[in-house]
Design a protein around this motif. Structure first.
Motif, short mmCIF file in Angstrom:
data_model
loop_
_atom_site.label_atom_id
_atom_site.label_comp_id
_atom_site.label_asym_id
_atom_site.label_seq_id
_atom_site.Cartn_x
_atom_site.Cartn_y
_atom_site.Cartn_z
N ALA A 1 -20.58 49.33 -27.69
CA ALA A 1 -20.30 48.40 -28.26
C ALA A 1 -20.53 47.30 -26.88
CB ALA A 1 -19.28 47.91 -28.79
N GLU A 2 -21.53 47.19 -25.87
CA GLU A 2 -21.36 46.79 -24.77
C GLU A 2 -21.62 45.44 -25.35
OE1 GLU A 2 -23.13 48.23 -20.70
OE2 GLU A 2 -24.59 47.86 -22.34
N ILE B 1 -20.58 56.54 -33.62
CA ILE B 1 -21.24 56.17 -31.98
C ILE B 1 -21.06 54.89 -32.58
CG2 ILE B 1 -23.44 55.72 -31.09
CD1 ILE B 1 -23.24 59.18 -33.08
N GLY B 2 -20.53 53.99 -31.93
CA GLY B 2 -20.19 52.49 -32.03
C GLY B 2 -21.02 51.62 -31.08
N VAL B 3 -22.21 50.93 -31.76
CA VAL B 3 -22.77 50.14 -31.16
C VAL B 3 -22.79 48.67 -31.54
CG1 VAL B 3 -24.53 51.72 -31.29
CG2 VAL B 3 -24.65 50.60 -33.07
N ALA B 4 -23.40 48.24 -31.02
CA ALA B 4 -23.64 46.42 -31.69
C ALA B 4 -24.45 45.87 -31.77
CB ALA B 4 -23.83 45.33 -29.76
N ALA B 5 -24.24 45.28 -32.74
CA ALA B 5 -25.01 45.00 -33.75
C ALA B 5 -26.56 44.26 -32.87
CB ALA B 5 -24.74 44.37 -35.07
N GLY B 6 -27.22 44.59 -33.56
CA GLY B 6 -29.41 44.04 -33.64
C GLY B 6 -29.24 44.78 -31.73
N SER B 7 -28.64 45.49 -31.24
CA SER B 7 -28.80 46.21 -29.97
C SER B 7 -30.15 47.36 -30.23
CB SER B 7 -27.85 46.61 -29.08
OG SER B 7 -27.13 47.76 -29.78
N PRO B 8 -30.92 47.36 -29.30
CA PRO B 8 -31.64 48.96 -29.50
C PRO B 8 -30.71 50.10 -30.14
CG PRO B 8 -32.23 47.79 -27.34
CD PRO B 8 -30.90 47.06 -27.87
N PRO C 1 -19.95 43.40 -34.36
CA PRO C 1 -20.69 42.47 -33.55
C PRO C 1 -20.36 42.70 -32.11
CG PRO C 1 -17.82 42.19 -34.34
CD PRO C 1 -18.85 43.60 -34.55
N GLU C 2 -21.35 41.66 -31.43
CA GLU C 2 -22.09 41.13 -30.35
C GLU C 2 -20.75 40.39 -29.15
OE1 GLU C 2 -25.60 41.92 -27.41
OE2 GLU C 2 -25.77 40.93 -28.63
N ARG C 3 -19.94 40.82 -29.66
CA ARG C 3 -18.45 40.20 -28.68
C ARG C 3 -18.08 40.82 -27.28
NH1 ARG C 3 -14.08 37.48 -31.82
NH2 ARG C 3 -14.19 36.50 -29.92
N PHE C 4 -17.17 39.61 -26.00
CA PHE C 4 -17.67 40.29 -25.57
C PHE C 4 -16.05 41.45 -25.26
CE2 PHE C 4 -14.53 40.89 -20.90
CZ PHE C 4 -15.89 40.91 -20.64
N ILE C 5 -15.19 41.09 -26.73
CA ILE C 5 -14.11 42.43 -26.97
C ILE C 5 -14.24 43.16 -27.63
CG2 ILE C 5 -12.30 40.26 -25.87
CD1 ILE C 5 -12.11 40.12 -29.41
N SER C 6 -15.33 43.17 -28.31
CA SER C 6 -16.57 44.20 -29.12
C SER C 6 -16.14 45.69 -28.21
CB SER C 6 -17.30 44.16 -29.64
OG SER C 6 -17.62 42.76 -30.40
#
Length: 493
Positions: free
Chosen positions: A93-94, A131-138, A162-167
């Motif tokens: 979740a970058e 596996i945690g990934v950012a929503a909308g990411s590849p 959610p693609e947030r800095f603190i995620s």
């Protein structure tokens, strides 16, 4: 399996491609391509995998740099003591806008990351891989597809955050996996003592995507071959995201300890006014220090820096350093969870002071306000967000001291703010002041003290203030009760 085109940075390497192997020939490594590029994965037992990590002093690549073996031993000790099987978590979740290395790994070579996670799951008897990934990411598409292609030692699932800095903060990630708001836990707790699992919390071995990929590479090469690159204390390679002002960023793999200068040269960059290393929780380096700065945790620490997320930005001479920094300060203040004093008051106050400094002709007291707010933010937060933000801003004030003097003594440095430091598309809300209506009642500063501060004449010091989700209640109160109807809450994105 056919994949949609991936909008990801170009990949390069200096010396040798390990994590990036095969990406010069393939836009995406499915299982068939992965097995052609990488040798068969060994099957180490618990002691062998721990021994490998200890022999290499393999450390996390997500920013904190915590030794993997110590983390795994703590998780296993909890699992043994409680009789509860552990869970392996991949943190992809970058949320760092200046970093794309984990997105690139999960989007283009997901099997290498899964190799590392599966090694640990098999050796340590894990009950599940998450596996945690950012929503909308590849990775949202590539990771489930990769899981469907391969045999797994235990069940595995993907969780979109959610693609947030603190995620990407470990506590926030674990809360998100458990279906809770994706913010850091109010009280710090070790993932080793319990993580995902709802009521039955399970000991959790959590590492970021690059860390798991590094483990897979180390298991294939063995300790001696793995340590053939890098430094004696930090063997191997490291992934960097090198941001360019007029082009897409590059993801570059280099041996640890490589001087920063050759990396910038290979990417067609100069140190300019200063170089940010480590992303928005990293530190600024002066140009003459940056050229010879070794890209390792120890080498950068000697210069007061940090490798952090591996994100690098060389600031050109034709943009205003304080203006660039103020943009990021305002964004970081709204990206906090607002759960502790440093995030609720310290970061917004520092961001406002940075904005006033960037505008020029500021009183020296404004600089002291910024330093005071940042000093108070350090060490007292519920997570590392205040500390990292303070490091980013305080080193900017040091490295750009000449520019700061120009802003304090006059209208500023005369350079525009080009927006070189990357930010995601504008979204969220802003509290805006209609100066044609404002009569200086000052009630807004009482109703929303986290947002509105008054200038020396009793009027709001800023005419447009970003509003974090946790600040919206106060913003709505200020809008609804302004006697002059001079406030508006605008949403974007």
């Amino acid at each position: 399996m056919r994949h949609a085109p991936l909008k990801l940075p170009e990949v390069r390497w200096l010396d040798s491609a390990r994590l990036t192997a095969g990406l010069d020939r393939h836009p995406h490594l499915d299982l068939a391509a992965h097995t052609r590029v990488h040798s068969p994965l060994p099957d180490p037992d618990r002691d062998a995998l721990l021994g490998l990590a200890e022999a290499l002093d393999l450390c996390g690549r997500g920013g904190a740099g915590f030794p993997f073996a110590r983390k795994a031993q703590a998780v296993l000790a909890t699992a043994d003591r409680t009789g509860t099987p552990l869970v392996v978590v991949v943190n992809g979740a970058e949320g760092e806008p200046a970093s794309a290395k984990d997105k690139t790994l999960l989007g283009r070579t997901p099997h290498l990351v899964l190799d590392g996670a599966c090694l640990a799951a098999a050796a340590f008897g894990a009950e599940e891989i998450v596996i945690g990934v950012a929503a909308g990411s590849p990775g949202e598409i590539a990771v489930p597809a990769a899981l469907a292609e391969r045999q797994l030692p235990c069940p595995a699932r993907t969780v979109c955050l959610p693609e947030r800095f603190i995620s990407g903060e470990s506590g926030a990630l674990i809360r998100g996996i458990n279906g809770l708001p994706v913010v850091p836990a109010p009280l710090k707790a070790r993932a080793a003592d319990g993580g995902p699992g709802g009521v039955r919390r399970r000991p959790t071995l959590l590492a970021n995507a690059e860390s798991w990929a590094q483990l897979a590479v180390a298991a294939r090469l063995g300790p001696d071959a793995y340590a053939a690159l890098g430094t004696a204390s930090e063997p191997g390679t490291v992934l960097l995201t090198v941001n360019r002002p007029v082009a897409e960023p590059l993801v570059v793999e280099v041996p640890t300890g490589t001087p920063l200068g050759p990396v910038l040269d290979a990417c067609g960059l100069q140190p300019g006014a200063g170089v940010l290393v480590g992303g928005y929780h990293g530190a600024w380096l002066r140009p003459w220090d940056a050229v010879d700065a070794p890209l390792s945790r120890a080498g950068l620490a000697d210069l007061g820096g940090t490798l952090g997320a591996g994100a690098i930005v060389a600031l050109p001479d034709d943009t205003c350093p304080l203006g660039e920094t103020a943009r990021i300060a305002a964004w970081l203040a709204t990206e906090s969870a607002g759960q502790c004093g440093p995030c609720r008051r310290g970061l917004p106050e520092a961001a406002e002071a940075m904005g006033v400094l960037a505008a020029g002709a500021a009183e020296p007291a404004v600089l002291e306000d910024a330093r005071r707010a940042l000093g108070a933010a350090q060490g007292g937060g519920a997570c590392s967000h205040p500390d990292g933000t303070a490091r980013f801003l305080l080193t900017a004030l040091e490295v750009f001291s000449e520019d700061l003097d120009a802003h304090l003594s006059g209208a500023g440095c005369g350079r525009p703010v080009r927006g070189v430091l990357p930010l995601p598309p504008a979204k969220g809300a802003r509290l805006e002041v209609d100066w044609s209506r404002c009569t200086g009642h000052g009630l807004c500063a009482v109703l929303a003290p986290d947002l509105m501060r008054l200038g020396p004449h009793g009027y709001p010091a800023s005419n447009s203030v970003p509003v974090a989700p946790w600040q919206e209640h106060g913003a709505r109160r200020a809008v609804g009760q302004c006697p002059a109807l001079a406030l508006r809450l605008h949403r974007r994105g």
